[in-house]
Design a protein around this motif. Structure first.
Motif, PDB file in Angstrom:
ATOM      1  N   HIS A   1      -6.632   3.654  -0.299  1.00 26.30           N
ATOM      2  CA  HIS A   1      -6.071   3.354   0.694  1.00 26.30           C
ATOM      3  C   HIS A   1      -6.089   4.403   2.240  1.00 26.30           C
ATOM      4  O   HIS A   1      -6.008   4.610   3.660  1.00 26.30           O
ATOM      5  CB  HIS A   1      -4.902   2.857   1.383  1.00 26.30           C
ATOM      6  CG  HIS A   1      -3.070   2.847   1.113  1.00 26.30           C
ATOM      7  ND1 HIS A   1      -2.359   3.706   0.027  1.00 26.30           N
ATOM      8  CD2 HIS A   1      -2.848   4.370   2.057  1.00 26.30           C
ATOM      9  CE1 HIS A   1      -1.650   4.911  -0.142  1.00 26.30           C
ATOM     10  NE2 HIS A   1      -1.582   4.728   1.209  1.00 26.30           N
TER      11      HIS A   1
ATOM     12  N   VAL B   1      -7.903  -1.994   5.108  1.00 24.00           N
ATOM     13  CA  VAL B   1      -6.186  -1.576   5.484  1.00 24.00           C
ATOM     14  C   VAL B   1      -6.381   0.112   5.018  1.00 24.00           C
ATOM     15  O   VAL B   1      -5.273   0.698   5.944  1.00 24.00           O
ATOM     16  CB  VAL B   1      -5.683  -2.315   3.407  1.00 24.00           C
ATOM     17  CG1 VAL B   1      -4.110  -0.818   2.759  1.00 24.00           C
ATOM     18  CG2 VAL B   1      -5.537  -3.262   3.442  1.00 24.00           C
ATOM     19  N   MET B   2      -7.369   0.678   5.534  1.00 21.26           N
ATOM     20  CA  MET B   2      -7.465   1.697   5.754  1.00 21.26           C
ATOM     21  C   MET B   2      -7.384   2.452   7.065  1.00 21.26           C
ATOM     22  O   MET B   2      -6.348   3.189   7.238  1.00 21.26           O
ATOM     23  CB  MET B   2      -7.964   2.486   4.916  1.00 21.26           C
ATOM     24  CG  MET B   2      -8.931   4.723   5.308  1.00 21.26           C
ATOM     25  SD  MET B   2     -10.150   4.943   5.248  1.00 21.26           S
ATOM     26  CE  MET B   2      -9.528   5.408   3.774  1.00 21.26           C
TER      27      MET B   2
ATOM     28  N   HIS C   1       0.767  -1.340   0.102  1.00 19.24           N
ATOM     29  CA  HIS C   1       0.040  -0.131  -0.499  1.00 19.24           C
ATOM     30  C   HIS C   1       1.292   1.223   0.200  1.00 19.24           C
ATOM     31  O   HIS C   1       0.821   1.855  -0.384  1.00 19.24           O
ATOM     32  CB  HIS C   1      -1.098  -0.035   1.326  1.00 19.24           C
ATOM     33  CG  HIS C   1      -0.109   0.754   2.906  1.00 19.24           C
ATOM     34  ND1 HIS C   1       0.164  -0.401   3.294  1.00 19.24           N
ATOM     35  CD2 HIS C   1      -0.454   1.293   3.792  1.00 19.24           C
ATOM     36  CE1 HIS C   1       0.533   0.069   4.364  1.00 19.24           C
ATOM     37  NE2 HIS C   1       0.564   1.816   4.261  1.00 19.24           N
TER      38      HIS C   1
END
Length: 495
Positions: free
Chosen positions: A330, A372-373, A269
Motif C-alpha cells: 500500500h 488502497v495506496m 492496511h
C-alpha cells in the motif's frame, strides 16, 4: 472350465453394468480420452482467459478437485441408486465452489466439462448430462456477490428449479412420464449441493490459498480481534482506516475492481502501526513528538517499517494472502518526503541518498492494491490541509494521484488513465460528504450577555423596582449559560 452362461446370468451381468464397452479395455480408453479432452479444455480456458487470477496452476487444481468430487459422487450414486442418480448428482457443488472462490466465467467453463463427464459416468444418459449442465449453471449464478451464509440457501431454489425444468421439458419432449414425474428430486439435489458447498468452503480456501466473499465479510466485522486492538491502541489510525476504506471501496466500484477486498484491505492496511503507535501523528493526541529527538534517517526507518510489521501481524492473525498483499504494497516504493527534506536541510554539505528514504515495496501489483495506496495518500493529504474548501480538496486529490503516477508507483498494475480519472471523481464524491460546509451557529453566550445588558439598561430607565427584578436574572446567568451551551452542543451533534 466352468458352466455356460444362461440368459438369466447375462441379464444379471447386464443390469450390474459388467457387460458392454464399459467393462472392456476399449471402453475405459474411451472414458480416459473424454476425460483428458475435458481437462485440456478447462486448462486452455484458464491459461487463455483468466489472466487476472493470481495463480493459474492453483486455480486449475481447485477446479480439478471440485470436478473429481462430483464425478466420484456420480459413480457412487450410479451404483447405489441408478434410477435416481441423474437427479441427485451434485454437479452444482463444483460450479458453486468455483464461482464463489474464483469467478463466474471459470465456473461456467468447468461446468461444461463436468456435465459431459457425468453423462459418460452414467453410461451416456442424455438426461443426466442436461440435468447436470442446468444444475451447474444455476449454482454458479446463485453465489456471485454472496454477502452472508444464509443467502446461500437461494442456491437450493436455483438448482432445484433448473433440474425440475429439465425434467419437465425432457419428459414432455421424449414422452417419458417417469422422468416427468420425478421433477421434485431436483430440490433435493439443490439442498445436497448447498450443504456440501457451505461445509467445504473453508477447506478449499485454506488448501488453495483463495478467499471467498464470506471470509472477507467476516474480516470486515469491527469485532475482529485485530481491529479491536487497532481501535483501542491506535484510535487515530483506526478512524483513518475507516475513511480510507470508504474512499477505496467507492473508487473500486467505479472501475470494476473487487470492492469488498479493497475495503477489507483498507481496514487492515495500517495494522503495523500497532507496534509503535505514538510514532505516527494521528495517535499522538497533543503528546510530545518522538521524532523531534531522533534523526530523520531513524524516523524514516520507523515509519517505513510499519508495512513489514503489518505483514507479520496479519500472518499472526491468519489473514488471507490477498489482504496481506495489500498491506505490503500500500506504500509501494514511495518516498517519505517530509524526513527526506529534513535530512537534506540538516546535511546540506553532504549528499542524501533518496533511496534511503523510500519504502521497501513492492509496488502495487493489482488494481486493488493501487486503489488502497491512492486512497491512503489522498486521505492523509486532505486531512493535513488547513483549507478544506471544495476547490482545495479537488486540487489536492489531483496532485496526489498525478504524483503517484509520475513517481512510477502505478507502473506494475493495470490501471488506465481512464480509471484514474474515475478514481479521482469517486474520491471527490466521498470527500465532499466528509468536508462539507456547516452552518455557523450563533454565539449564544454573546446573545445572552447582550440581552442581559438590555435588561439592565431598561431597569435603570424605569426605576429601582425593575432593577431589583433584573438582579436575580443576572445572578442566575451561570445556569442559563450552561443550558445554552448544552443546547448548542446537541445542535452541533445533530448536524
Amino acid at each position: 472350465w466352468g458352466d455356460a452362461a444362461t440368459e438369466e446370468h447375462i441379464a444379471i451381468l447386464s443390469d450390474l453394468g459388467l457387460l458392454g464397452s464399459r467393462g472392456s479395455i476399449m471402453g475405459w480408453i474411451g472414458v480416459v480420452c473424454l476425460t483428458a479432452m475435458a481437462v485440456a479444455y478447462t486448462a486452455a480456458y484458464v491459461h487463455r482467459f483468466t489472466t487476472r487470477l493470481s495463480s493459474a496452476e492453483s486455480s486449475l487444481a481447485l477446479c480439478a478437485v471440485a470436478g473429481v468430487a462430483v464425478l466420484i459422487s456420480a459413480s457412487v450414486l450410479a451404483g447405489l441408486a441408478p434410477d435416481y442418480a441423474p437427479y441427485l448428482v451434485p454437479a452444482a457443488f463444483a460450479s458453486m465452489i468455483i464461482s464463489s472462490l474464483l469467478s463466474l466465467e471459470m465456473a461456467m467453463a468447468v461446468n461444461l466439462s463436468v456435465a459431459a463427464l457425468v453423462g459418460v459416468m452414467l453410461r451416456g444418459d442424455a438426461f443426466a448430462m442436461l440435468a447436470a449442465l442446468a444444475a451447474g449453471a444455476a449454482g454458479a449464478y446463485s453465489v456471485p456477490g454472496l454477502r452472508d451464509r444464509a443467502s446461500m440457501t437461494r442456491g437450493v431454489g436455483f438448482v432445484g428449479g433448473a433440474v425440475a425444468a429439465v425434467s419437465v421439458c425432457y419428459g414432455l419432449a421424449f414422452g417419458e412420464p417417469q422422468v416427468l414425474s420425478r421433477w421434485y428430486w431436483g430440490f433435493v439435489n439443490g439442498m445436497i449441493s448447498t450443504v456440501l458447498t457451505l461445509g467445504s468452503l473453508p477447506f478449499f480456501e485454506s488448501i488453495f490459498g483463495v478467499t471467498s466473499p464470506l471470509r472477507l465479510l467476516e474480516l470486515s466485522n469491527p469485532g475482529h480481534p485485530l481491529l479491536r486492538r487497532l481501535l483501542l491502541e491506535a484510535p487515530g489510525t483506526y478512524h483513518h482506516s475507516i475513511l480510507v476504506g470508504n474512499l477505496a471501496e467507492t473508487a473500486a466500484q467505479a472501475v470494476g475492481a473487487d470492492a469488498l477486498l479493497v475495503r477489507v484491505g483498507a481496514l487492515y492496511h495500517d495494522v503495523g502501526k500497532l507496534k509503535r503507535p505514538y510514532f505516527f501523528v494521528e495517535n499522538q493526541f497533543a503528546q510530545a513528538n518522538p521524532h523531534d529527538k531522533i534523526s530523520p534517517a531513524l524516523s524514516t526507518l520507523v515509519i517505513t517499517s510499519h508495512a513489514k510489521d503489518g505483514v507479520e501481524l496479519a500472518r499472526q492473525y491468519r489473514l488471507p494472502k490477498s489482504v496481506i498483499d495489500l498491506i505490503q504494497q500500500h506504500h509501494g516504493t514511495g518516498l517519505v518526503s517530509f524526513f527526506y527534506q529534513r535530512a537534506a536541510e540538516n546535511d546540506r554539505d553532504q549528499s542524501v541518498d533518496e533511496k534511503d528514504f523510500r519504502y521497501p515495496g513492492p509496488r502495487p501489483q493489482s488494481r486493488e492494491a493501487a486503489i488502497v495506496m491512492l486512497a491512503d495518500s489522498v486521505e492523509a493529504a486532505v486531512r493535513a490541509q488547513s483549507d478544506a474548501s471544495p476547490w482545495q480538496v479537488q486540487s489536492t486529490v489531483k496532485k496526489v494521484v498525478r504524483g503517484k503516477l509520475a513517481d512510477g508507483q502505478l507502473d506494475e498494475c493495470d490501471l488506465t488513465l481512464k480509471d484514474l480519472y474515475a478514481i479521482e471523481n469517486a474520491f471527490l464524491d466521498v470527500l465532499s460528504g466528509v468536508y462539507h460546509e456547516r452552518v455557523e451557529y450563533p454565539d449564544l453566550r454573546a446573545v445572552e450577555a447582550g440581552a442581559g445588558a438590555d435588561a439592565n439598561g431598561s431597569g435603570n430607565a424605569n426605576g429601582n423596582s425593575h432593577a431589583k427584578l433584573a438582579a436575580p436574572a443576572c445572578e442566575g446567568r451561570g445556569d442559563g449559560e450552561g443550558e445554552a451551551t448544552d443546547v448548542r452542543r446537541d445542535s452541533e451533534q445533530a448536524d
